[in-house]
Design a protein around this motif. Structure first.
Motif, PDB file in Angstrom:
ATOM      1  N   HIS A   1      -3.854   4.954  -9.163  1.00 36.62           N
ATOM      2  CA  HIS A   1      -3.267   4.171 -10.260  1.00 36.62           C
ATOM      3  C   HIS A   1      -1.855   4.650 -10.581  1.00 36.62           C
ATOM      4  O   HIS A   1      -0.916   3.844 -10.685  1.00 36.62           O
ATOM      5  CB  HIS A   1      -4.153   4.236 -11.505  1.00 36.62           C
ATOM      6  N   GLU A   2      -1.682   5.960 -10.704  1.00 32.64           N
ATOM      7  CA  GLU A   2      -0.365   6.514 -11.040  1.00 32.64           C
ATOM      8  C   GLU A   2       0.647   6.314  -9.915  1.00 32.64           C
ATOM      9  O   GLU A   2       1.856   6.245 -10.152  1.00 32.64           O
ATOM     10  CB  GLU A   2      -0.437   8.016 -11.344  1.00 32.64           C
ATOM     11  N   LEU A   3       0.156   6.231  -8.680  1.00 36.03           N
ATOM     12  CA  LEU A   3       1.054   6.124  -7.522  1.00 36.03           C
ATOM     13  C   LEU A   3       1.253   4.689  -7.030  1.00 36.03           C
ATOM     14  O   LEU A   3       1.996   4.456  -6.081  1.00 36.03           O
ATOM     15  CB  LEU A   3       0.507   6.980  -6.367  1.00 36.03           C
ATOM     16  N   SER A   4       0.616   3.734  -7.682  1.00 34.70           N
ATOM     17  CA  SER A   4       0.685   2.350  -7.205  1.00 34.70           C
ATOM     18  C   SER A   4       2.120   1.834  -7.145  1.00 34.70           C
ATOM     19  O   SER A   4       2.455   1.003  -6.303  1.00 34.70           O
ATOM     20  CB  SER A   4      -0.187   1.437  -8.063  1.00 34.70           C
ATOM     21  N   TRP A   5       3.002   2.357  -8.000  1.00 34.36           N
ATOM     22  CA  TRP A   5       4.401   1.925  -7.985  1.00 34.36           C
ATOM     23  C   TRP A   5       5.046   2.231  -6.630  1.00 34.36           C
ATOM     24  O   TRP A   5       5.938   1.501  -6.182  1.00 34.36           O
ATOM     25  CB  TRP A   5       5.203   2.584  -9.115  1.00 34.36           C
ATOM     26  N   LYS A   6       4.597   3.291  -5.968  1.00 35.83           N
ATOM     27  CA  LYS A   6       5.167   3.649  -4.667  1.00 35.83           C
ATOM     28  C   LYS A   6       4.871   2.577  -3.626  1.00 35.83           C
ATOM     29  O   LYS A   6       5.716   2.274  -2.789  1.00 35.83           O
ATOM     30  CB  LYS A   6       4.653   5.009  -4.197  1.00 35.83           C
TER      31      LYS A   6
ATOM     32  N   LEU B   1       0.830  -1.196   0.000  1.00 32.54           N
ATOM     33  CA  LEU B   1       0.000   0.000   0.000  1.00 32.54           C
ATOM     34  C   LEU B   1       0.863   1.244   0.000  1.00 32.54           C
ATOM     35  O   LEU B   1       1.989   1.234   0.484  1.00 32.54           O
ATOM     36  CB  LEU B   1      -0.913   0.002   1.235  1.00 32.54           C
ATOM     37  N   ILE B   2       0.325   2.319  -0.504  1.00 37.15           N
ATOM     38  CA  ILE B   2       1.038   3.593  -0.523  1.00 37.15           C
ATOM     39  C   ILE B   2       1.105   4.121   0.907  1.00 37.15           C
ATOM     40  O   ILE B   2       0.102   4.150   1.614  1.00 37.15           O
ATOM     41  CB  ILE B   2       0.310   4.603  -1.429  1.00 37.15           C
ATOM     42  N   CYS B   3       2.275   4.540   1.335  1.00 39.83           N
ATOM     43  CA  CYS B   3       2.468   5.066   2.678  1.00 39.83           C
ATOM     44  C   CYS B   3       2.418   6.586   2.653  1.00 39.83           C
ATOM     45  O   CYS B   3       3.185   7.233   1.939  1.00 39.83           O
ATOM     46  CB  CYS B   3       3.802   4.584   3.231  1.00 39.83           C
ATOM     47  N   VAL B   4       1.497   7.144   3.442  1.00 41.38           N
ATOM     48  CA  VAL B   4       1.398   8.588   3.622  1.00 41.38           C
ATOM     49  C   VAL B   4       1.864   8.879   5.040  1.00 41.38           C
ATOM     50  O   VAL B   4       1.367   8.274   5.998  1.00 41.38           O
ATOM     51  CB  VAL B   4      -0.054   9.081   3.413  1.00 41.38           C
ATOM     52  N   ALA B   5       2.825   9.789   5.181  1.00 37.60           N
ATOM     53  CA  ALA B   5       3.400  10.078   6.495  1.00 37.60           C
ATOM     54  C   ALA B   5       3.777  11.550   6.592  1.00 37.60           C
ATOM     55  O   ALA B   5       3.951  12.227   5.578  1.00 37.60           O
ATOM     56  CB  ALA B   5       4.635   9.209   6.713  1.00 37.60           C
ATOM     57  N   SER B   6       3.933  12.011   7.817  1.00 40.17           N
ATOM     58  CA  SER B   6       4.385  13.393   8.014  1.00 40.17           C
ATOM     59  C   SER B   6       5.841  13.507   7.581  1.00 40.17           C
ATOM     60  O   SER B   6       6.584  12.523   7.558  1.00 40.17           O
ATOM     61  CB  SER B   6       4.230  13.807   9.480  1.00 40.17           C
ATOM     62  N   ASP B   7       6.258  14.713   7.253  1.00 38.04           N
ATOM     63  CA  ASP B   7       7.587  14.914   6.676  1.00 38.04           C
ATOM     64  C   ASP B   7       8.686  15.121   7.727  1.00 38.04           C
ATOM     65  O   ASP B   7       9.646  15.838   7.488  1.00 38.04           O
ATOM     66  CB  ASP B   7       7.572  16.068   5.676  1.00 38.04           C
TER      67      ASP B   7
ATOM     68  N   VAL C   1      -4.376  20.746   6.972  1.00 36.87           N
ATOM     69  CA  VAL C   1      -4.726  21.038   5.576  1.00 36.87           C
ATOM     70  C   VAL C   1      -3.784  20.278   4.632  1.00 36.87           C
ATOM     71  O   VAL C   1      -4.221  19.708   3.629  1.00 36.87           O
ATOM     72  CB  VAL C   1      -4.702  22.560   5.302  1.00 36.87           C
ATOM     73  N   SER C   2      -2.516  20.243   4.964  1.00 35.76           N
ATOM     74  CA  SER C   2      -1.555  19.497   4.147  1.00 35.76           C
ATOM     75  C   SER C   2      -1.906  18.011   4.133  1.00 35.76           C
ATOM     76  O   SER C   2      -1.859  17.362   3.083  1.00 35.76           O
ATOM     77  CB  SER C   2      -0.133  19.711   4.668  1.00 35.76           C
ATOM     78  N   LEU C   3      -2.263  17.472   5.301  1.00 35.90           N
ATOM     79  CA  LEU C   3      -2.665  16.064   5.380  1.00 35.90           C
ATOM     80  C   LEU C   3      -3.897  15.829   4.513  1.00 35.90           C
ATOM     81  O   LEU C   3      -3.944  14.882   3.725  1.00 35.90           O
ATOM     82  CB  LEU C   3      -2.938  15.665   6.823  1.00 35.90           C
ATOM     83  N   LYS C   4      -4.898  16.682   4.636  1.00 34.20           N
ATOM     84  CA  LYS C   4      -6.133  16.560   3.846  1.00 34.20           C
ATOM     85  C   LYS C   4      -5.820  16.592   2.355  1.00 34.20           C
ATOM     86  O   LYS C   4      -6.296  15.741   1.590  1.00 34.20           O
ATOM     87  CB  LYS C   4      -7.093  17.686   4.206  1.00 34.20           C
ATOM     88  N   ASN C   5      -5.007  17.553   1.938  1.00 34.84           N
ATOM     89  CA  ASN C   5      -4.674  17.680   0.515  1.00 34.84           C
ATOM     90  C   ASN C   5      -3.868  16.487   0.022  1.00 34.84           C
ATOM     91  O   ASN C   5      -4.076  16.002  -1.099  1.00 34.84           O
ATOM     92  CB  ASN C   5      -3.911  18.971   0.263  1.00 34.84           C
ATOM     93  N   THR C   6      -2.944  16.016   0.840  1.00 30.41           N
ATOM     94  CA  THR C   6      -2.109  14.869   0.452  1.00 30.41           C
ATOM     95  C   THR C   6      -2.945  13.604   0.327  1.00 30.41           C
ATOM     96  O   THR C   6      -2.781  12.831  -0.626  1.00 30.41           O
ATOM     97  CB  THR C   6      -0.966  14.672   1.469  1.00 30.41           C
ATOM     98  N   LEU C   7      -3.847  13.385   1.287  1.00 26.84           N
ATOM     99  CA  LEU C   7      -4.720  12.212   1.203  1.00 26.84           C
ATOM    100  C   LEU C   7      -5.630  12.305  -0.018  1.00 26.84           C
ATOM    101  O   LEU C   7      -5.830  11.313  -0.727  1.00 26.84           O
ATOM    102  CB  LEU C   7      -5.549  12.075   2.478  1.00 26.84           C
ATOM    103  N   GLY C   8      -6.169  13.495  -0.267  1.00 24.83           N
ATOM    104  CA  GLY C   8      -7.022  13.681  -1.442  1.00 24.83           C
ATOM    105  C   GLY C   8      -6.270  13.407  -2.732  1.00 24.83           C
ATOM    106  O   GLY C   8      -6.768  12.702  -3.620  1.00 24.83           O
ATOM    107  N   PHE C   9      -5.054  13.955  -2.830  1.00 31.45           N
ATOM    108  CA  PHE C   9      -4.230  13.732  -4.020  1.00 31.45           C
ATOM    109  C   PHE C   9      -3.953  12.242  -4.197  1.00 31.45           C
ATOM    110  O   PHE C   9      -4.078  11.695  -5.300  1.00 31.45           O
ATOM    111  CB  PHE C   9      -2.917  14.506  -3.905  1.00 31.45           C
ATOM    112  N   THR C  10      -3.589  11.588  -3.099  1.00 23.96           N
ATOM    113  CA  THR C  10      -3.260  10.162  -3.166  1.00 23.96           C
ATOM    114  C   THR C  10      -4.467   9.349  -3.616  1.00 23.96           C
ATOM    115  O   THR C  10      -4.355   8.495  -4.507  1.00 23.96           O
ATOM    116  CB  THR C  10      -2.758   9.672  -1.793  1.00 23.96           C
TER     117      THR C  10
END
Length: 87
Positions: free
Chosen positions: A43-48, A2-8, A29-38
């Motif tokens: 499909h495009e990010l599945s390689w991650k 699965l794609i990992c979303v984490a704080s920087d 807001v950054s978390l919300k936007n990042t989750l929305g983008f993900t």
């Protein structure tokens, strides 16, 4: 994997390398936007996700970590032997 979303934070940046998706720590807001983008680009990010799973197997499994620690001991203990024998 699965794609990992984490704080920087630095630990996450180091652990994830280029295979994670990071948001600004403490910024909802950054978390919300990042989750929305993900979610909108799964499909495009599945390689991650696949690359992240491979990264974990290479760098973060106990067998690998143990091998690195043993190699460090084997490299450095002989250098310490003369110091220890003088005591």
């Amino acid at each position: 994997g699965l794609i990992c979303v984490a704080s920087d934070i630095s630990a996450n940046r180091e652990a994830l390398g280029k295979v994670g998706i990071l948001f600004s720590a403490g910024d909802v807001v950054s978390l919300k936007n990042t989750l929305g983008f993900t979610l909108n680009h799964l499909h495009e990010l599945s390689w991650k996700g696949k690359a992240g799973k491979k990264r974990v197997k290479i760098f973060f499994q106990w067998d690998t970590i143990t091998q690195h620690i043993v190699a460090l001991y084997q490299e450095h203990i002989p250098k310490l032997a003369p110091i220890v024998s003088l005591r």
